[in-house]
Motif scaffolding. Structure first.
Motif, PDB file in Angstrom:
ATOM      1  N   CYS A   1      51.044  37.553  42.067  1.00 12.16           N
ATOM      2  CA  CYS A   1      50.996  36.561  40.987  1.00 12.16           C
ATOM      3  C   CYS A   1      50.964  37.296  39.637  1.00 12.16           C
ATOM      4  O   CYS A   1      50.644  38.476  39.557  1.00 12.16           O
ATOM      5  CB  CYS A   1      49.777  35.642  41.134  1.00 12.16           C
ATOM      6  SG  CYS A   1      48.195  36.380  40.694  1.00 12.16           S
ATOM      7  N   THR A   2      51.296  36.603  38.598  1.00 11.28           N
ATOM      8  CA  THR A   2      51.341  37.194  37.262  1.00 11.28           C
ATOM      9  C   THR A   2      49.994  37.778  36.864  1.00 11.28           C
ATOM     10  O   THR A   2      49.920  38.845  36.251  1.00 11.28           O
ATOM     11  CB  THR A   2      51.789  36.145  36.221  1.00 11.28           C
ATOM     12  OG1 THR A   2      53.045  35.618  36.633  1.00 11.28           O
ATOM     13  CG2 THR A   2      51.918  36.749  34.841  1.00 11.28           C
ATOM     14  N   TRP A   3      48.904  37.090  37.211  1.00  8.81           N
ATOM     15  CA  TRP A   3      47.577  37.581  36.859  1.00  8.81           C
ATOM     16  C   TRP A   3      47.292  38.914  37.538  1.00  8.81           C
ATOM     17  O   TRP A   3      46.806  39.845  36.889  1.00  8.81           O
ATOM     18  CB  TRP A   3      46.504  36.549  37.215  1.00  8.81           C
ATOM     19  CG  TRP A   3      45.200  36.887  36.594  1.00  8.81           C
ATOM     20  CD1 TRP A   3      44.819  36.629  35.309  1.00  8.81           C
ATOM     21  CD2 TRP A   3      44.127  37.586  37.196  1.00  8.81           C
ATOM     22  NE1 TRP A   3      43.549  37.124  35.096  1.00  8.81           N
ATOM     23  CE2 TRP A   3      43.099  37.704  36.241  1.00  8.81           C
ATOM     24  CE3 TRP A   3      43.913  38.110  38.467  1.00  8.81           C
ATOM     25  CZ2 TRP A   3      41.895  38.327  36.502  1.00  8.81           C
ATOM     26  CZ3 TRP A   3      42.702  38.735  38.731  1.00  8.81           C
ATOM     27  CH2 TRP A   3      41.716  38.841  37.753  1.00  8.81           C
ATOM     28  N   CYS A   4      47.591  39.044  38.824  1.00  8.29           N
ATOM     29  CA  CYS A   4      47.379  40.320  39.531  1.00  8.29           C
ATOM     30  C   CYS A   4      48.280  41.423  38.965  1.00  8.29           C
ATOM     31  O   CYS A   4      47.875  42.573  38.864  1.00  8.29           O
ATOM     32  CB  CYS A   4      47.592  40.163  41.035  1.00  8.29           C
ATOM     33  SG  CYS A   4      46.174  39.418  41.867  1.00  8.29           S
ATOM     34  N   GLN A   5      49.497  41.077  38.599  1.00  5.83           N
ATOM     35  CA  GLN A   5      50.377  42.065  37.975  1.00  5.83           C
ATOM     36  C   GLN A   5      49.773  42.562  36.667  1.00  5.83           C
ATOM     37  O   GLN A   5      49.764  43.759  36.385  1.00  5.83           O
ATOM     38  CB  GLN A   5      51.758  41.460  37.725  1.00  5.83           C
ATOM     39  CG  GLN A   5      52.530  41.211  38.984  1.00  5.83           C
ATOM     40  CD  GLN A   5      53.825  40.461  38.734  1.00  5.83           C
ATOM     41  OE1 GLN A   5      54.106  39.986  37.639  1.00  5.83           O
ATOM     42  NE2 GLN A   5      54.626  40.333  39.785  1.00  5.83           N
TER      43      GLN A   5
ATOM     44  N   PHE B   1      51.975  44.232  41.959  1.00  4.76           N
ATOM     45  CA  PHE B   1      51.085  43.446  42.813  1.00  4.76           C
ATOM     46  C   PHE B   1      49.696  44.059  42.845  1.00  4.76           C
ATOM     47  O   PHE B   1      49.492  45.190  42.421  1.00  4.76           O
ATOM     48  CB  PHE B   1      51.632  43.352  44.244  1.00  4.76           C
ATOM     49  CG  PHE B   1      51.915  44.686  44.869  1.00  4.76           C
ATOM     50  CD1 PHE B   1      50.909  45.393  45.519  1.00  4.76           C
ATOM     51  CD2 PHE B   1      53.183  45.249  44.806  1.00  4.76           C
ATOM     52  CE1 PHE B   1      51.162  46.628  46.086  1.00  4.76           C
ATOM     53  CE2 PHE B   1      53.439  46.482  45.374  1.00  4.76           C
ATOM     54  CZ  PHE B   1      52.421  47.174  46.014  1.00  4.76           C
ATOM     55  N   GLY B   2      48.741  43.287  43.353  1.00  2.00           N
ATOM     56  CA  GLY B   2      47.396  43.785  43.622  1.00  2.00           C
ATOM     57  C   GLY B   2      47.227  43.903  45.124  1.00  2.00           C
ATOM     58  O   GLY B   2      47.705  43.057  45.871  1.00  2.00           O
TER      59      GLY B   2
ATOM     60  N   ARG C   1      36.345  30.930  47.719  1.00  2.88           N
ATOM     61  CA  ARG C   1      35.753  31.631  48.864  1.00  2.88           C
ATOM     62  C   ARG C   1      34.631  32.547  48.400  1.00  2.88           C
ATOM     63  O   ARG C   1      34.749  33.771  48.451  1.00  2.88           O
ATOM     64  CB  ARG C   1      36.823  32.467  49.581  1.00  2.88           C
ATOM     65  CG  ARG C   1      37.881  31.697  50.329  1.00  2.88           C
ATOM     66  CD  ARG C   1      37.352  30.916  51.527  1.00  2.88           C
ATOM     67  NE  ARG C   1      36.500  31.663  52.440  1.00  2.88           N
ATOM     68  CZ  ARG C   1      36.915  32.327  53.500  1.00  2.88           C
ATOM     69  NH1 ARG C   1      38.185  32.354  53.813  1.00  2.88           N
ATOM     70  NH2 ARG C   1      36.043  32.964  54.261  1.00  2.88           N
ATOM     71  N   PRO C   2      33.503  31.994  47.942  1.00  2.00           N
ATOM     72  CA  PRO C   2      32.412  32.827  47.431  1.00  2.00           C
ATOM     73  C   PRO C   2      31.708  33.652  48.506  1.00  2.00           C
ATOM     74  O   PRO C   2      30.867  34.484  48.192  1.00  2.00           O
ATOM     75  CB  PRO C   2      31.468  31.813  46.782  1.00  2.00           C
ATOM     76  CG  PRO C   2      31.742  30.534  47.496  1.00  2.00           C
ATOM     77  CD  PRO C   2      33.203  30.570  47.855  1.00  2.00           C
ATOM     78  N   ASP C   3      32.072  33.448  49.780  1.00  2.00           N
ATOM     79  CA  ASP C   3      31.464  34.185  50.886  1.00  2.00           C
ATOM     80  C   ASP C   3      32.198  35.484  51.208  1.00  2.00           C
ATOM     81  O   ASP C   3      31.796  36.217  52.109  1.00  2.00           O
ATOM     82  CB  ASP C   3      31.405  33.311  52.133  1.00  2.00           C
ATOM     83  CG  ASP C   3      32.783  32.828  52.580  1.00  2.00           C
ATOM     84  OD1 ASP C   3      33.640  32.546  51.702  1.00  2.00           O
ATOM     85  OD2 ASP C   3      33.009  32.734  53.804  1.00  2.00           O
ATOM     86  N   ILE C   4      33.287  35.761  50.480  1.00  2.00           N
ATOM     87  CA  ILE C   4      34.028  37.010  50.698  1.00  2.00           C
ATOM     88  C   ILE C   4      34.133  37.787  49.384  1.00  2.00           C
ATOM     89  O   ILE C   4      33.986  37.236  48.299  1.00  2.00           O
ATOM     90  CB  ILE C   4      35.446  36.766  51.272  1.00  2.00           C
ATOM     91  CG1 ILE C   4      36.317  35.973  50.293  1.00  2.00           C
ATOM     92  CG2 ILE C   4      35.371  36.093  52.629  1.00  2.00           C
ATOM     93  CD1 ILE C   4      37.764  35.872  50.688  1.00  2.00           C
ATOM     94  N   ARG C   5      34.382  39.080  49.533  1.00  2.00           N
ATOM     95  CA  ARG C   5      34.602  39.940  48.364  1.00  2.00           C
ATOM     96  C   ARG C   5      35.816  40.793  48.677  1.00  2.00           C
ATOM     97  O   ARG C   5      35.899  41.402  49.739  1.00  2.00           O
ATOM     98  CB  ARG C   5      33.380  40.810  48.132  1.00  2.00           C
ATOM     99  CG  ARG C   5      33.513  41.704  46.925  1.00  2.00           C
ATOM    100  CD  ARG C   5      32.194  42.390  46.601  1.00  2.00           C
ATOM    101  NE  ARG C   5      32.033  42.404  45.170  1.00  2.00           N
ATOM    102  CZ  ARG C   5      30.890  42.353  44.536  1.00  2.00           C
ATOM    103  NH1 ARG C   5      29.757  42.314  45.192  1.00  2.00           N
ATOM    104  NH2 ARG C   5      30.854  42.393  43.227  1.00  2.00           N
ATOM    105  N   THR C   6      36.775  40.806  47.767  1.00  2.00           N
ATOM    106  CA  THR C   6      37.922  41.692  47.943  1.00  2.00           C
ATOM    107  C   THR C   6      37.602  43.020  47.253  1.00  2.00           C
ATOM    108  O   THR C   6      36.950  43.048  46.215  1.00  2.00           O
ATOM    109  CB  THR C   6      39.213  41.105  47.365  1.00  2.00           C
ATOM    110  OG1 THR C   6      39.153  41.106  45.953  1.00  2.00           O
ATOM    111  CG2 THR C   6      39.470  39.694  47.889  1.00  2.00           C
ATOM    112  N   ILE C   7      38.063  44.098  47.841  1.00  2.00           N
ATOM    113  CA  ILE C   7      37.859  45.425  47.282  1.00  2.00           C
ATOM    114  C   ILE C   7      39.240  46.034  47.001  1.00  2.00           C
ATOM    115  O   ILE C   7      40.104  46.056  47.893  1.00  2.00           O
ATOM    116  CB  ILE C   7      37.083  46.346  48.267  1.00  2.00           C
ATOM    117  CG1 ILE C   7      35.724  45.735  48.624  1.00  2.00           C
ATOM    118  CG2 ILE C   7      36.934  47.739  47.678  1.00  2.00           C
ATOM    119  CD1 ILE C   7      34.732  45.659  47.489  1.00  2.00           C
ATOM    120  N   ALA C   8      39.439  46.483  45.782  1.00  2.00           N
ATOM    121  CA  ALA C   8      40.730  47.042  45.384  1.00  2.00           C
ATOM    122  C   ALA C   8      41.088  48.225  46.283  1.00  2.00           C
ATOM    123  O   ALA C   8      40.282  49.148  46.471  1.00  2.00           O
ATOM    124  CB  ALA C   8      40.690  47.468  43.926  1.00  2.00           C
TER     125      ALA C   8
END
Length: 105
Positions: free
Chosen positions: A29-33, A40-41, A91-98
């Motif tokens: 998405c544009t925000w991740c770019q 991409f992210g 989804r506040p129960d998950i965390r994404t890690i770069a």
């Protein structure tokens, strides 16, 4: 159980994760770019309780979508600015890690 470690460029923020990711996400998405400066992210997704980060070591930016009104919190190092993770309202129960922040990507 498998352990993953990582952190920011300057070493001020470190994390430890127990277990395997539930998935790996590639978002273009544009925000991740814009936030990554690339096409991409790439993030690994974990249950929140499996990720250990000293929350006081992180800064947070809350982005609110112009389209949906939903928020996401982007966590980053206050010293070097490395993007560490995201938590989404949906989804506040998950965390994404770069992906690039793992010691062994």
């Amino acid at each position: 159980m498998m352990q993953h470690t990582g952190g920011c460029m300057c070493g001020a923020v470190r994390f430890k994760i127990t277990g395997e990711p539930s998935r790996v996400t590639i978002c273009h998405c544009t925000w991740c770019q814009r936030r990554t400066g690339t096409a991409f992210g790439a993030e690994a997704v974990f249950k929140l309780d499996r990720v250990r980060i000293a929350d006081d070591a992180l800064k947070v930016y809350r982005h609110i979508s112009d389209e949906s009104g939903s928020w996401l919190d982007q966590y980053f190092c206050p010293e070097c600015g490395t993007n560490i993770s995201l938590i989404l309202e949906a989804r506040p129960d998950i965390r994404t890690i770069a992906g690039g922040t793992f010691d062994d990507p």
